[in-house]
Design a protein around this motif. Structure first.
Motif, PDB file in Angstrom:
ATOM      1  N   PHE A   1       0.844  -1.202   0.000  1.00 52.10           N
ATOM      2  CA  PHE A   1       0.000   0.000   0.000  1.00 52.10           C
ATOM      3  C   PHE A   1       0.878   1.251   0.000  1.00 52.10           C
ATOM      4  CE2 PHE A   1      -2.340   3.384   2.194  1.00 52.10           C
ATOM      5  CZ  PHE A   1      -3.505   3.408   1.442  1.00 52.10           C
ATOM      6  N   GLN A   2       0.533   2.202  -0.848  1.00 50.41           N
ATOM      7  CA  GLN A   2       1.199   3.501  -0.904  1.00 50.41           C
ATOM      8  C   GLN A   2       0.181   4.588  -0.564  1.00 50.41           C
ATOM      9  OE1 GLN A   2       4.529   3.698  -1.721  1.00 50.41           O
ATOM     10  NE2 GLN A   2       4.471   1.464  -1.786  1.00 50.41           N
TER      11      GLN A   2
ATOM     12  N   ALA B   1     -10.415   6.980  -1.116  1.00 43.60           N
ATOM     13  CA  ALA B   1     -10.508   7.718   0.154  1.00 43.60           C
ATOM     14  C   ALA B   1      -9.765   6.979   1.259  1.00 43.60           C
ATOM     15  CB  ALA B   1     -11.977   7.892   0.556  1.00 43.60           C
ATOM     16  N   PHE B   2      -9.328   7.749   2.244  1.00 43.78           N
ATOM     17  CA  PHE B   2      -8.778   7.197   3.472  1.00 43.78           C
ATOM     18  C   PHE B   2      -9.751   7.574   4.581  1.00 43.78           C
ATOM     19  CE2 PHE B   2      -6.110   7.057   7.269  1.00 43.78           C
ATOM     20  CZ  PHE B   2      -5.589   5.779   7.138  1.00 43.78           C
ATOM     21  N   ILE B   3     -10.148   6.595   5.371  1.00 43.88           N
ATOM     22  CA  ILE B   3     -11.183   6.784   6.389  1.00 43.88           C
ATOM     23  C   ILE B   3     -10.572   6.638   7.778  1.00 43.88           C
ATOM     24  CG2 ILE B   3     -13.352   5.835   7.304  1.00 43.88           C
ATOM     25  CD1 ILE B   3     -13.711   4.662   4.341  1.00 43.88           C
TER      26      ILE B   3
ATOM     27  N   GLY C   1      -9.214   2.825   7.567  1.00 47.62           N
ATOM     28  CA  GLY C   1      -9.415   1.975   6.414  1.00 47.62           C
ATOM     29  C   GLY C   1      -9.289   2.839   5.172  1.00 47.62           C
ATOM     30  N   ALA C   2      -9.162   2.197   4.033  1.00 51.06           N
ATOM     31  CA  ALA C   2      -9.027   2.945   2.784  1.00 51.06           C
ATOM     32  C   ALA C   2      -9.774   2.212   1.682  1.00 51.06           C
ATOM     33  CB  ALA C   2      -7.547   3.072   2.413  1.00 51.06           C
ATOM     34  N   ILE C   3     -10.165   2.966   0.671  1.00 53.52           N
ATOM     35  CA  ILE C   3     -10.680   2.347  -0.546  1.00 53.52           C
ATOM     36  C   ILE C   3      -9.879   2.915  -1.707  1.00 53.52           C
ATOM     37  CG2 ILE C   3     -12.988   1.752   0.282  1.00 53.52           C
ATOM     38  CD1 ILE C   3     -14.045   4.279  -1.151  1.00 53.52           C
TER      39      ILE C   3
ATOM     40  N   VAL D   1     -10.857  -2.510  -0.500  1.00 53.66           N
ATOM     41  CA  VAL D   1     -10.727  -2.036   0.870  1.00 53.66           C
ATOM     42  C   VAL D   1      -9.323  -2.407   1.338  1.00 53.66           C
ATOM     43  CG1 VAL D   1     -11.585  -2.252   3.239  1.00 53.66           C
ATOM     44  CG2 VAL D   1     -13.191  -2.352   1.319  1.00 53.66           C
ATOM     45  N   LYS D   2      -8.586  -1.427   1.823  1.00 58.39           N
ATOM     46  CA  LYS D   2      -7.216  -1.625   2.290  1.00 58.39           C
ATOM     47  C   LYS D   2      -7.050  -0.992   3.669  1.00 58.39           C
ATOM     48  CE  LYS D   2      -4.052  -2.872   0.148  1.00 58.39           C
ATOM     49  NZ  LYS D   2      -3.445  -4.204   0.074  1.00 58.39           N
ATOM     50  N   ARG D   3      -5.980  -1.349   4.326  1.00 62.45           N
ATOM     51  CA  ARG D   3      -5.517  -0.712   5.565  1.00 62.45           C
ATOM     52  C   ARG D   3      -6.569  -0.678   6.671  1.00 62.45           C
ATOM     53  NH1 ARG D   3      -0.409  -1.119   5.942  1.00 62.45           N
ATOM     54  NH2 ARG D   3      -1.301  -3.070   5.332  1.00 62.45           N
ATOM     55  N   MET D   4      -7.380  -1.737   6.742  1.00 61.48           N
ATOM     56  CA  MET D   4      -8.364  -1.847   7.825  1.00 61.48           C
ATOM     57  C   MET D   4      -7.624  -2.102   9.132  1.00 61.48           C
ATOM     58  SD  MET D   4     -11.599  -1.475   7.104  1.00 61.48           S
ATOM     59  CE  MET D   4     -12.318  -2.275   8.530  1.00 61.48           C
TER      60      MET D   4
END
Length: 166
Positions: free
Chosen positions: A40-41, A51-53, A65-67, A77-80
Motif C-alpha cells: 500500500f502507498q 478515500a482514506f477513512i 481503512g481505505a478504498i 478495501v485496504k488498511r483496515m
C-alpha cells in the motif's frame, strides 16, 4: 452512556492518519514478516474515487481503512485497522459502512478485500457484514483470503434516482 464511533474520509497525510498506518504496518509486520505495508502507498488514495477513512471515538482516532480503485466497478478495501484497546466496539463496522457509502457515491458496484489467515477475527467480521469468499484477485501469496461485497442501491435511493430522471 456509550460513545458513538464516527468514521469519515480524512487526509491520509495527517498526523493521526500516519500514526494509524504506522501502527497497522507494525502489527502486520509482526504477524506476517516484512514491513507490513502489503504494497500500500499513500498515493493509492490520493486519486479520484478513492478515500482514506479514520474512525474516531470522542474525537480520538481509533481505527482506519481505505478504498482504492481496482477498475470502473470495483474498489478495494485496504488498511483496515482498529487499535487493540478499541476492538469489539463497532469501529471496524463503522469504517466498512463509510467505505460502502463512499463506494456507492463514487459509482462502484462492489468492494473487494484480502486478508490473511492469521487474522481470523477480521475474516469473521467481513463474513458477518455481508462479504463472501472469492478467488485471490491481487498478488501471488496463496495464503490470502479474498472477499467481495456487492453494493445494491436501496429502494429509496433507486426511487429518488428514477424520479429525477422522469
Amino acid at each position: 452512556m456509550s460513545s458513538i464511533v464516527l468514521a469519515a474520509a480524512e487526509d491520509i497525510r495527517s498526523k493521526d492518519s500516519e500514526l494509524l498506518i504506522k501502527e497497522l504496518s507494525e502489527e502486520l509486520g509482526l504477524l506476517y514478516g516484512g514491513d507490513g505495508t502489503a504494497g500500500f502507498q499513500l498515493s493509492d488514495v490520493e486519486r479520484p474515487r478513492a478515500a482514506f477513512i479514520v474512525a474516531r471515538l470522542d474525537g480520538y482516532p481509533v481505527g482506519c481503512g481505505a478504498i482504492r480503485p481496482l477498475d470502473e466497478t470495483s474498489v478495494e478495501v485496504k488498511r483496515m485497522f482498529t487499535r487493540s484497546n478499541f476492538r469489539r466496539k463497532g469501529v471496524a463496522q463503522a469504517i466498512l459502512a463509510e467505505a460502502e457509502r463512499l463506494a456507492l457515491a463514487f459509482g462502484y458496484t462492489n468492494l473487494k478485500l484480502q486478508t490473511g489467515p492469521k487474522q481470523p477475527e477480521a475474516a469473521a467480521l467481513y463474513e458477518r457484514v455481508g462479504y463472501y469468499r472469492i478467488p485471490i484477485f491481487h498478488g501471488d501469496w496463496d495464503q490470502v483470503l479474498a472477499y467481495q461485497k456487492d453494493l445494491v442501491l436501496s429502494a429509496a435511493h433507486r426511487n429518488e434516482h428514477s424520479s429525477l430522471n422522469a
